[in-house]
Motif scaffolding. Structure first.
Motif, short mmCIF file in Angstrom:
data_model
loop_
_atom_site.label_atom_id
_atom_site.label_comp_id
_atom_site.label_asym_id
_atom_site.label_seq_id
_atom_site.Cartn_x
_atom_site.Cartn_y
_atom_site.Cartn_z
N ASP A 9 0.82 -1.22 0.00
CA ASP A 9 0.00 0.00 0.00
C ASP A 9 0.84 1.27 0.00
O ASP A 9 0.64 2.17 0.81
CB ASP A 9 -0.99 -0.04 1.18
CG ASP A 9 -1.94 -1.23 1.08
OD1 ASP A 9 -1.52 -2.37 1.39
OD2 ASP A 9 -3.07 -1.03 0.61
N ASP A 38 -1.12 -2.59 -4.16
CA ASP A 38 -1.47 -1.16 -4.03
C ASP A 38 -0.24 -0.25 -4.09
O ASP A 38 -0.07 0.67 -3.28
CB ASP A 38 -2.28 -0.88 -2.75
CG ASP A 38 -3.76 -1.20 -2.92
OD1 ASP A 38 -4.15 -1.75 -3.98
OD2 ASP A 38 -4.54 -0.91 -1.99
N ASN A 66 -5.87 -4.19 -5.30
CA ASN A 66 -7.00 -3.74 -6.11
C ASN A 66 -6.65 -2.48 -6.91
O ASN A 66 -7.12 -2.32 -8.04
CB ASN A 66 -8.25 -3.52 -5.24
CG ASN A 66 -7.98 -2.70 -4.00
OD1 ASN A 66 -6.96 -2.88 -3.34
ND2 ASN A 66 -8.90 -1.82 -3.66
N HIS A 67 -5.79 -1.62 -6.38
CA HIS A 67 -5.51 -0.37 -7.10
C HIS A 67 -4.78 -0.59 -8.42
O HIS A 67 -5.07 0.08 -9.41
CB HIS A 67 -4.73 0.61 -6.21
CG HIS A 67 -5.60 1.30 -5.21
ND1 HIS A 67 -5.80 2.66 -5.17
CD2 HIS A 67 -6.38 0.80 -4.21
CE1 HIS A 67 -6.64 2.97 -4.20
NE2 HIS A 67 -6.99 1.86 -3.59
N HIS A 192 -2.42 -9.56 -1.14
CA HIS A 192 -2.85 -8.20 -0.80
C HIS A 192 -3.99 -8.26 0.22
O HIS A 192 -3.99 -7.53 1.21
CB HIS A 192 -3.31 -7.47 -2.06
CG HIS A 192 -3.73 -6.05 -1.79
ND1 HIS A 192 -2.85 -5.11 -1.29
CD2 HIS A 192 -4.93 -5.42 -1.91
CE1 HIS A 192 -3.49 -3.96 -1.14
NE2 HIS A 192 -4.75 -4.12 -1.49
N HIS A 233 -3.77 -3.97 2.36
CA HIS A 233 -5.13 -3.59 1.99
C HIS A 233 -5.94 -2.88 3.07
O HIS A 233 -6.68 -1.95 2.77
CB HIS A 233 -5.91 -4.82 1.49
CG HIS A 233 -7.25 -4.49 0.91
ND1 HIS A 233 -7.41 -3.64 -0.16
CD2 HIS A 233 -8.52 -4.88 1.26
CE1 HIS A 233 -8.71 -3.53 -0.45
NE2 HIS A 233 -9.38 -4.27 0.38
FE LIG Z 1 -6.06 -2.44 -1.40
#
Ligand SMILES: [Fe+2]
Ligand SMILES: [Fe+2]
Length: 277
Positions: A9, A38, A66-67, A192, A233
Motif C-alpha cells: 500500500d 497497491d 486492487n488499485h 494483498h 489492503h
Molecule cells: Fe487495497
C-alpha cells in the motif's frame, strides 16, 4: 545475510508517500523485498516504483492489489481485468520482479529453506456485512451506509462475469500451485487481501470487509505450513497471531492515515531475518 522484508500500500500517487519509497533501502546487499499490492493506480507509476525497488534489492516479489487492477480514467493504459493483470505480470518480468505467475522463490533462512508464495486471490464478498444473508443484501447495506469500495466502479473482472468468478478461478489456480510445494517446506504466504477474516474486525466500517477477502482461504495458513502470512489492503499495519501463525499487515497507507499514527512510518517490515554470513 539475506533478510526478507515486506511493504504494501505504497500508494505512490500521493506525493508524500514517494519520500517513503525513497527510504526503502536494503540493510544488506542480498535482502529481498515483498511488495504486497497497491503500489498505485497508474501503470507507469507501478512500473517506475517496482523498477526502482528492484535496482536496490536482490529480489522483489510483487502481488497485485486492487488499485493496480483499476482501470483509472486518468491512466493512458486502459486495459481491463485479466488483460490488465497479464500486462502487469509482463511488465514485472521485463523488470526482473517476481509475480504470482512465476515459480515460487525459495528463501534460504537460518532454520532452512522457506518457500515464498505470492498469491493473487481477490475477494468474493463472502466476508458479508453482519446480519446479511446474501451478497446482494450485503452490498445493499454498504450502499445504504455510503461505504462502497471504488472497485465497484473501476476494478473490472473481464472476461469473467463478476469479481467473485475471477476470485474463484484464482483460488483454483493458487491451490494447485500451493499443493505442489514440497510438504517438507514451510512457507511465507503473500497476498494483498488477508487470508483470514479476523483482521477485518479492526476496520472502522465493518461493511467494508466484503471487499477484503474470501472465506475460502480461511485455513490456508495452516494447510500450507505458513511461518508468516503477509498482507496489506486494510491500512492497519500490525502483527497478530491466528492459530499460532504470525500475520503481518505491512501497509503504509495514505499520508492522512500514517500522519495520525503515533510513530512515523516504518518504510518496511522485517518478515524473517537472514542467517549471519
Ligand atoms: Fe487495497
Ligand atoms: Fe491500499
Amino acid at each position: 545475510m539475506a533478510n526478507l522484508f515486506a511493504v504494501s500500500d505504497l500508494h505512490v500517487s500521493h506525493v508524500d508517500n514517494r519520500s517513503v519509497v525513497d527510504r526503502l533501502r536494503p540493510v544488506s546487499p542480498d535482502d529481498w523485498l515483498i511488495v504486497a499490492g497497491d503500489v498505485g493506480e497508474k501503470f507507469a507509476d507501478v512500473e517506475q516504483s517496482l523498477a526502482e525497488l528492484r535496482s536496490r534489492f536482490a529480489a522483489v516479489i510483487w502481488v497485485p492489489g486492487n488499485h493496480e487492477l483499476w482501470t483509472h480514467p486518468g491512466d493512458p493504459v486502459q486495459l481491463r481485468g485479466v488483460a490488465r493483470y497479464d500486462a502487469l505480470v509482463r511488465m514485472c518480468r521485463d523488470n526482473g520482479v517476481l509475480t504470482p505467475e512465476d515459480d515460487f522463490p525459495v528463501w534460504a533462512g537460518p532454520d532452512g529453506p522457506v518457500v515464498v508464495a505470492p498469491l493473487f486471490q481477490l475477494y468474493d464478498y463472502s466476508f458479508r456485512a453482519p446480519g446479511t444473508a446474501t451478497i446482494q443484501e450485503s452490498l445493499d447495506r454498504a450502499y445504504a451506509v455510503g461505504v462502497v469500495c471504488t472497485d465497484e466502479k473501476m476494478l473490472h473482472p473481464d472476461p469473467f462475469p463478476d469479481r467473485q468468478s475471477w476470485c474463484w478461478d484464482r483460488l483454483e489456480l493458487s491451490r494447485r500451485r500451493l499443493d505442489a510445494i514440497d510438504p517438507a517446506l514451510s512457507t511465507v504466504l503473500v497476498s494483498h487481501w488477508p487470508l483470514v477474516r479476523r483482521p477485518t474486525r479492526a476496520l472502522r466500517f465493518p461493511v467494508f470487509a466484503q471487499w477484503c477477502g474470501t472465506q475460502l482461504t480461511a485455513d490456508w495458513h495452516l494447510r500450507y505450513r505458513a511461518v508468516v502470512a503477509v498482507y496489506g489492503h486494510l491500512h492497519i499495519p500490525r502483527t497478530t497471531r491466528y492459530d499460532g501463525v504470525r500475520f503481518e499487515e505491512v501497509s503504509l497507507g495514505y499520508p492522512s492515515e500514517w500522519r495520525r499514527r503515533a510513530a512515523p512510518p516504518q518504510p518496511m517490515r522485517l518478515v524473517l531475518e537472514g542467517a549471519p554470513s
